[in-house]
Design an enzyme around this catalytic site. Structure first.
Site: not given
Ligand code: NAD
Length: 295
Positions: A54, A98, A121
């Site tokens: 990412k 994460q 997200d």
């Protein structure tokens, strides 16, 4: 006839190219670069590698990113305090924690501690709820990426019977929701299967489109699907491979060989859904910086 490949890497690169141009335009008007704050708790090797990819994507498109690495001994409260600091920091546009996080920290409390306007997200209940009622929101990256793949390859979803196997909050359930929506969605008829589904094959065999997001290598075999099915394999599984210098290889949830002999279209693993998830994260971070969804 062998299935045609749905090349997620190619589509992701096109999306990232567009995001990069948009960022250059945005910055040419005097704005600063978008910034993504990543939080990585513990030392899960898979999480570490996702975060690394990412970060590489961010550099590619012109997003500033910072990763805060925290020990797995951190408490729930300490982690929430750190996130609250990021919420208040105007130089940060998007926050990503994460997952998975260590077992002693309830993930939902952490997700809800993120300001929904920075929830790139798309996991915060505000974004999940707004997606449900068709309001502007951050769409979760993997389901949004899957919708982009159908769009890019002009694979029709309207009126099709889609079977989604796996009903997690981050992949299966929102994918089923996006595909079933009549407005701004897939207009499909959706069956959502999970670990309690009886006789999985009874459902998968009827799918025009089969989305599999379980985390079980080779769960879906050729005998479980009909001719010409479209296969979206979301699974990312590490299986031992002594011929590989890393000692493992990455495979999906679908037995590629037997299924690709019957399918019309299939996403490979790696190189299918994974790169799309990351590209959509770049897109969401730019939307956050522009305050496009929550002015
Ligand atoms: P999860 O563990 O949160 O959920 C798994 C789901 O599968 C659950 O709904 C469970 O009931 C269901 N399930 C388990 N065994 C089953 C079975 N035998 N039959 C039918 N359903 C069954 O997983 P997740 O976070 O949704 O991830 C699923 C997979 O997708 C994992 O391999 C993960 O690594 C991968 N993933 C990939 C991406 C990507 O970008 N490609 C993104 C997220 C997750």
């Amino acid at each position: 006839m062998a299935a045609s490949i749905i090349d997620g890497k190619l589509v992701a690169n096109l999306i990232k190219e567009r995001v990069k141009e948009d960022i250059q335009n945005w910055m040419s008007k005097g704005n600063r670069a978008p910034k993504l704050q990543v939080v990585l708790v513990g030392d899960n090797p898979a999480s570490y590698s996702y975060v690394k990819s990412k970060t590489t994507d961010c550099i590619e498109v012109g997003i500033d990113s910072e990763t805060l690495q925290l020990p797995d001994t951190i408490s729930d409260r300490e982690l929430r305090e750190i996130i609250e600091g990021f919420n208040k920091d105007d130089s940060i546009d998007g926050i990503l924690v994460q997952l998975p996080i260590p077992d002693h920290i309830p993930p939902q409390a952490i997700i809800e501690s993120i300001d929904h306007r920075k929830d790139v997200d798309g996991f915060h209940p505000m974004n999940v709820g707004r997606m449900q009622v068709g309001q502007p929101c951050f769409r979760p990256c993997t389901p949004a990426g899957i919708m982009e793949l159908f769009n890019h390859y002009s694979i029709p979803t309207k009126g099709k019977h889609v079977v989604v196997v796996g009903a997690s909050q981050i992949v299966g359930t929102p994918t089923a929701m996006l595909l079933s929506r009549e407005k701004d969605g897939g207009k499909s008829t959706v069956t959502l299967c999970h670990r309690y589904t009886k006789d999985l094959t009874k459902h998968t065999i009827n799918a025009d489109i089969l989305v599999v997001a379980v985390g079980s290598p080779g769960l879906i075999t050729g005998q479980m699907v009909k001719e010409d099915v479209v296969i979206i394999d979301v699974g990312i599984n590490r299986v031992a491979d002594h011929e590989n210098e890393r000692g493992y290889k990455i495979v999906g949830d679908v037995d590629y060989k037997s299924v690709s002999e019957k399918a019309s279209w299939i996403t490979p693993v790696p190189g299918g859904v994974g790169p799309m998830t990351r590209a959509m994260l770049m897109k969401n971070t730019l939307l956050a910086a522009k305050k496009s969804l929550y002015p």
